[in-house]
Design a protein around this motif. Sequence first.
Motif, PDB file in Angstrom:
ATOM      1  N   THR A  49       4.109 -12.578  -3.661  1.00 34.27           N
ATOM      2  CA  THR A  49       4.859 -11.597  -2.873  1.00 34.27           C
ATOM      3  C   THR A  49       4.194 -10.226  -2.956  1.00 34.27           C
ATOM      4  OG1 THR A  49       6.333 -10.925  -4.690  1.00 34.27           O
ATOM      5  CG2 THR A  49       7.007 -12.827  -3.376  1.00 34.27           C
ATOM      6  N   PHE A  50       4.328  -9.453  -1.883  1.00 32.89           N
ATOM      7  CA  PHE A  50       3.810  -8.084  -1.894  1.00 32.89           C
ATOM      8  C   PHE A  50       4.342  -7.339  -0.676  1.00 32.89           C
ATOM      9  CE2 PHE A  50       0.973 -10.143   1.005  1.00 32.89           C
ATOM     10  CZ  PHE A  50       0.508  -9.164   1.870  1.00 32.89           C
ATOM     11  N   ASP A  51       4.216  -6.016  -0.741  1.00 31.81           N
ATOM     12  CA  ASP A  51       4.609  -5.125   0.346  1.00 31.81           C
ATOM     13  C   ASP A  51       3.333  -4.505   0.911  1.00 31.81           C
ATOM     14  OD1 ASP A  51       5.531  -3.024   1.969  1.00 31.81           O
ATOM     15  OD2 ASP A  51       7.159  -2.500   0.611  1.00 31.81           O
ATOM     16  N   PHE A  52       3.127  -4.606   2.212  1.00 30.20           N
ATOM     17  CA  PHE A  52       1.930  -4.007   2.810  1.00 30.20           C
ATOM     18  C   PHE A  52       1.863  -2.505   2.561  1.00 30.20           C
ATOM     19  CE2 PHE A  52       1.532  -7.967   5.167  1.00 30.20           C
ATOM     20  CZ  PHE A  52       0.168  -8.090   5.345  1.00 30.20           C
ATOM     21  N   ASN A  53       3.011  -1.863   2.407  1.00 24.51           N
ATOM     22  CA  ASN A  53       3.014  -0.425   2.119  1.00 24.51           C
ATOM     23  C   ASN A  53       2.440  -0.119   0.731  1.00 24.51           C
ATOM     24  OD1 ASN A  53       4.095   0.303   4.578  1.00 24.51           O
ATOM     25  ND2 ASN A  53       6.203   0.354   3.839  1.00 24.51           N
ATOM     26  N   SER A  54       2.344  -1.129  -0.118  1.00 26.66           N
ATOM     27  CA  SER A  54       1.791  -0.943  -1.462  1.00 26.66           C
ATOM     28  C   SER A  54       0.296  -1.256  -1.516  1.00 26.66           C
ATOM     29  CB  SER A  54       2.539  -1.831  -2.465  1.00 26.66           C
ATOM     30  OG  SER A  54       3.887  -1.423  -2.588  1.00 26.66           O
ATOM     31  N   TRP A  55      -0.359  -1.298  -0.368  1.00 25.62           N
ATOM     32  CA  TRP A  55      -1.806  -1.470  -0.237  1.00 25.62           C
ATOM     33  C   TRP A  55      -2.211  -2.921  -0.515  1.00 25.62           C
ATOM     34  CZ3 TRP A  55      -4.881   2.581   1.500  1.00 25.62           C
ATOM     35  CH2 TRP A  55      -4.250   3.830   1.552  1.00 25.62           C
ATOM     36  N   VAL A  56      -2.531  -3.609   0.561  1.00 26.62           N
ATOM     37  CA  VAL A  56      -2.823  -5.035   0.492  1.00 26.62           C
ATOM     38  C   VAL A  56      -4.032  -5.330  -0.398  1.00 26.62           C
ATOM     39  CG1 VAL A  56      -4.254  -5.008   2.588  1.00 26.62           C
ATOM     40  CG2 VAL A  56      -3.122  -7.122   1.894  1.00 26.62           C
ATOM     41  N   HIS A  57      -5.038  -4.447  -0.438  1.00 27.15           N
ATOM     42  CA  HIS A  57      -6.203  -4.706  -1.285  1.00 27.15           C
ATOM     43  C   HIS A  57      -5.839  -4.628  -2.766  1.00 27.15           C
ATOM     44  CE1 HIS A  57      -9.291  -5.084   1.776  1.00 27.15           C
ATOM     45  NE2 HIS A  57      -8.769  -4.049   2.411  1.00 27.15           N
ATOM     46  N   ARG A  58      -4.865  -3.806  -3.111  1.00 27.24           N
ATOM     47  CA  ARG A  58      -4.420  -3.739  -4.505  1.00 27.24           C
ATOM     48  C   ARG A  58      -3.663  -5.007  -4.882  1.00 27.24           C
ATOM     49  NH1 ARG A  58      -0.019  -2.326  -7.523  1.00 27.24           N
ATOM     50  NH2 ARG A  58       1.267  -1.597  -5.785  1.00 27.24           N
ATOM     51  N   LYS A  59      -2.782  -5.449  -4.020  1.00 28.02           N
ATOM     52  CA  LYS A  59      -1.998  -6.652  -4.295  1.00 28.02           C
ATOM     53  C   LYS A  59      -2.845  -7.921  -4.177  1.00 28.02           C
ATOM     54  CE  LYS A  59       2.071  -4.901  -5.164  1.00 28.02           C
ATOM     55  NZ  LYS A  59       2.766  -5.135  -6.452  1.00 28.02           N
ATOM     56  N   ASN A  60      -3.857  -7.898  -3.295  1.00 29.87           N
ATOM     57  CA  ASN A  60      -4.891  -8.930  -3.234  1.00 29.87           C
ATOM     58  C   ASN A  60      -4.362 -10.339  -2.965  1.00 29.87           C
ATOM     59  OD1 ASN A  60      -7.586  -9.634  -3.268  1.00 29.87           O
ATOM     60  ND2 ASN A  60      -7.705  -9.839  -5.493  1.00 29.87           N
ATOM     61  N   PRO A  61      -3.541 -10.529  -1.933  1.00 29.31           N
ATOM     62  CA  PRO A  61      -3.076 -11.892  -1.627  1.00 29.31           C
ATOM     63  C   PRO A  61      -4.200 -12.816  -1.169  1.00 29.31           C
ATOM     64  CG  PRO A  61      -2.516 -10.405   0.168  1.00 29.31           C
ATOM     65  CD  PRO A  61      -3.026  -9.540  -0.959  1.00 29.31           C
ATOM     66  N   PHE A  62      -5.282 -12.232  -0.648  1.00 33.96           N
ATOM     67  CA  PHE A  62      -6.397 -13.055  -0.181  1.00 33.96           C
ATOM     68  C   PHE A  62      -7.016 -13.857  -1.329  1.00 33.96           C
ATOM     69  CE2 PHE A  62      -6.132  -9.318   2.621  1.00 33.96           C
ATOM     70  CZ  PHE A  62      -5.887  -9.955   3.815  1.00 33.96           C
ATOM     71  N   ALA A  63      -7.010 -13.273  -2.530  1.00 37.65           N
ATOM     72  CA  ALA A  63      -7.528 -13.999  -3.694  1.00 37.65           C
ATOM     73  C   ALA A  63      -6.621 -15.166  -4.037  1.00 37.65           C
ATOM     74  CB  ALA A  63      -7.668 -13.060  -4.890  1.00 37.65           C
ATOM     75  N   ALA A  64      -5.296 -14.978  -3.927  1.00 41.49           N
ATOM     76  CA  ALA A  64      -4.365 -16.072  -4.201  1.00 41.49           C
ATOM     77  C   ALA A  64      -4.562 -17.212  -3.206  1.00 41.49           C
ATOM     78  CB  ALA A  64      -2.928 -15.557  -4.149  1.00 41.49           C
ATOM     79  N   ILE A  65      -4.798 -16.853  -1.940  1.00 45.26           N
ATOM     80  CA  ILE A  65      -5.032 -17.871  -0.909  1.00 45.26           C
ATOM     81  C   ILE A  65      -6.319 -18.640  -1.197  1.00 45.26           C
ATOM     82  CG2 ILE A  65      -5.624 -18.177   1.525  1.00 45.26           C
ATOM     83  CD1 ILE A  65      -3.676 -15.859   2.137  1.00 45.26           C
ATOM     84  N   GLU A  66      -7.382 -17.931  -1.540  1.00 50.01           N
ATOM     85  CA  GLU A  66      -8.660 -18.580  -1.821  1.00 50.01           C
ATOM     86  C   GLU A  66      -8.556 -19.456  -3.072  1.00 50.01           C
ATOM     87  OE1 GLU A  66     -12.496 -19.877  -1.511  1.00 50.01           O
ATOM     88  OE2 GLU A  66     -11.240 -18.855  -0.027  1.00 50.01           O
ATOM     89  N   ALA A  67      -7.857 -18.974  -4.099  1.00 51.48           N
ATOM     90  CA  ALA A  67      -7.700 -19.765  -5.325  1.00 51.48           C
ATOM     91  C   ALA A  67      -6.932 -21.051  -5.031  1.00 51.48           C
ATOM     92  CB  ALA A  67      -6.985 -18.938  -6.390  1.00 51.48           C
ATOM     93  N   PHE A  68      -5.909 -20.956  -4.209  1.00 51.17           N
ATOM     94  CA  PHE A  68      -5.113 -22.133  -3.855  1.00 51.17           C
ATOM     95  C   PHE A  68      -5.990 -23.163  -3.141  1.00 51.17           C
ATOM     96  CE2 PHE A  68      -2.524 -24.509  -0.821  1.00 51.17           C
ATOM     97  CZ  PHE A  68      -1.497 -24.993  -1.619  1.00 51.17           C
ATOM     98  N   LEU A  81       3.394 -20.112  -0.747  1.00 55.98           N
ATOM     99  CA  LEU A  81       4.215 -19.255   0.105  1.00 55.98           C
ATOM    100  C   LEU A  81       3.826 -17.806  -0.155  1.00 55.98           C
ATOM    101  CD1 LEU A  81       6.537 -18.574   2.032  1.00 55.98           C
ATOM    102  CD2 LEU A  81       8.101 -18.740   0.087  1.00 55.98           C
ATOM    103  N   VAL A  82       3.314 -17.133   0.851  1.00 50.10           N
ATOM    104  CA  VAL A  82       2.974 -15.717   0.766  1.00 50.10           C
ATOM    105  C   VAL A  82       4.096 -14.945   1.438  1.00 50.10           C
ATOM    106  CG1 VAL A  82       1.286 -13.928   1.322  1.00 50.10           C
ATOM    107  CG2 VAL A  82       0.514 -16.256   0.835  1.00 50.10           C
ATOM    108  N   LYS A  83       4.923 -14.287   0.638  1.00 53.93           N
ATOM    109  CA  LYS A  83       6.052 -13.510   1.159  1.00 53.93           C
ATOM    110  C   LYS A  83       5.672 -12.032   1.148  1.00 53.93           C
ATOM    111  CE  LYS A  83      10.082 -11.475   1.764  1.00 53.93           C
ATOM    112  NZ  LYS A  83       9.562 -10.101   1.765  1.00 53.93           N
ATOM    113  N   SER A  84       5.524 -11.464   2.330  1.00 52.90           N
ATOM    114  CA  SER A  84       5.169 -10.046   2.452  1.00 52.90           C
ATOM    115  C   SER A  84       6.285  -9.296   3.152  1.00 52.90           C
ATOM    116  CB  SER A  84       3.856  -9.894   3.233  1.00 52.90           C
ATOM    117  OG  SER A  84       3.996 -10.409   4.553  1.00 52.90           O
ATOM    118  N   SER A  85       6.129  -8.013   3.232  1.00 50.69           N
ATOM    119  CA  SER A  85       7.049  -7.173   4.002  1.00 50.69           C
ATOM    120  C   SER A  85       6.260  -6.030   4.631  1.00 50.69           C
ATOM    121  CB  SER A  85       8.181  -6.621   3.121  1.00 50.69           C
ATOM    122  OG  SER A  85       7.672  -5.921   2.006  1.00 50.69           O
ATOM    123  N   ASN A  86       6.777  -5.519   5.734  1.00 42.84           N
ATOM    124  CA  ASN A  86       6.178  -4.396   6.459  1.00 42.84           C
ATOM    125  C   ASN A  86       4.800  -4.702   7.035  1.00 42.84           C
ATOM    126  OD1 ASN A  86       8.264  -2.290   6.094  1.00 42.84           O
ATOM    127  ND2 ASN A  86       7.800  -2.574   3.920  1.00 42.84           N
ATOM    128  N   GLY A  87       4.557  -5.959   7.378  1.00 38.50           N
ATOM    129  CA  GLY A  87       3.286  -6.314   7.977  1.00 38.50           C
ATOM    130  C   GLY A  87       3.038  -5.615   9.303  1.00 38.50           C
TER     131      GLY A  87
END
Length: 450
Positions: free
Chosen positions: A242-261, A275-281
Motif C-alpha cells: 500500500t502507498f499514497d502517490f502524494n507520499s512520492w511513488v519513488h520513495r514507496k517503490n511499489p515497482f520493486a514489489a511488483i518486480e520481486a513478485f 494487491l497494490v493498494k494506492s490512493s491519489n493516483g
Amino acid sequence: MDFNFANGLLALSAWIRNQSWLQRIYRRLPQRVRNRVLFTLAHRASVRAKFPRTEAWSRPLPATAAQTPVVAPVAGSGVNIFGYMRGQFGLAESVRLYARALIGAGYPVALFDVAIDLPHGFDDHSLDAYIGEHTPHAISILFVNPDYLKPALEHIGQARLRGQRLIACWFWELQDIPADWLPAIELIDEIMVASDFVKDAFERVTDKPVFRVPLPLSPIPDSGLQRGDFGLPEDTFIFLCTFDFNSWVHRKNPFAAIEAFRRAFPEGRNDVQLLVKSSNGHRHPDKFLELLKVSAQDPRIVVRDEVIDRAHVHALQRCADVYVSLHRAEGFGLGLAECMAMGKAVIATNWSGNVDFMNEDNSCLVDYSLVPVGEGEYPHPPGAMWADADVDHAARQMRRLADDRGLVKQLGRRAAGDIAQYLSARAAADALIAHVESGSRRVISAAETQ
C-alpha cells in the motif's frame, strides 16, 4: 484493476506512440493541454481501479475505540494539539494516534484542526468530539512539517500561541534535513520524532531538544469486509503493498514489489496474488499510468486506487497474508507496524525508521544498497542517499513465506507480541505526559521570574 482494461490502455498507448503524425501534433500542444490529456486518462483509469462494491460496503462503520476515555483522568497541566485532525494521510493519522493515546490515558488535551488546503482527503471524523477552538494549555504540539509551518501558524493565529512552549512533531525520510527546512526550526522550541532515524537527522542540524516518542498504536475499528467484498479470491496467498502517490511513488517503490513478485513466482503459479493498494493516483497521472502499465504484464497483480475509510483499510490488511514494503526510506513505517500488530508477517527494506521495531526474529528484512536520490524522485538536499532494496532477496523472502505457512504464522505471533510491547499506547502516553509536565513546570518557572 481489470486486467483486460489495463491491457486496453496499454494497447491504445502503444498505438498512439506508433503514429508519428499523432506524436508530431502532441509535441506541439501546450504543456497544459498535454497535462490535461494525462489527467483525463488517469481519472478514467482511477475510476476503473476502485474496489468493487458489495452490500457490505454500505453497512454503518464502527466507532473508533478511543472516542471515550476508558480510565480515570490523569492529573496534569494538559497539552494543546494542532494538526490535520480530519486528514486521510500519514501525518494526519499520526496526530490522531498520539491524541488517542493521551485521551485514553485520561490526560487533558485540546485538539485544534489545522484546516489548510492540501491535496488529500479530509473525511476522518473519528475525533470530532474532541476538536474545538479553545487551546488553554501552556504546551502545544504541532503536527505540521516545516514546509507548511508558516501557513499553519497563520491559520492557528499568534494569539492562540502567545506565551506557549511549542513542540513540533516532524517526520522525514532521509538522513539529511533539507536546507529550506532549517528556518522553521527557529520558530519552535523542541522537536518530537517517532524514530531514532529521524532523531539522528534532526540532531545533526540543531542544538534544540529533540526527543523520541514512538508512534502509539491504538485499536483500529474493522469494517468487517471480507475478501469477497474486496474482489479477492478466497483460496489465494495474497501479498499486500500500500502507498499514497502524494507520499512520492519513488520513495514507496511499489515497482520493486511488483518486480520481486514476478521473479518469485513464474507464470503458471496461480495460488498467489499481489494487491497494490494506492490512493491519489489521479493526482499523479504519469506515475499512475506507469504503475498500471507495469502491473498489467501479470494478471496476478491487481491495482486498486482510492481513498477508503480507515476501518476498511484495517479489514483489507486483515484479509491479506503478507504485507510488503520495499521502500527506499521511511520516517517510521506505520503500515508495517499496523500489520505486525494484527499478527501479519511482513517483508520490508532493512533501512530507516522501520528498523526501530523490525528485526530478523519478527519479520523478513530485505538487503539493500544505498544509492543517490534521483532528480525529481523526492525533495532532497544535494548528495542525499536512500536504500535500493535487493529485489532478488525480496523475491526469495516472498517465495519463502508462500511456501511455508507455518513460518508465516510464527512471524505473525512474534510481530504482534513485539509491537504490543514497543508501540504500546499507554507507554507512549506516559512518556509524552512526563515530557509535557516537565515542560509545563519550566514554562511556569520562566513566567514567575519575569
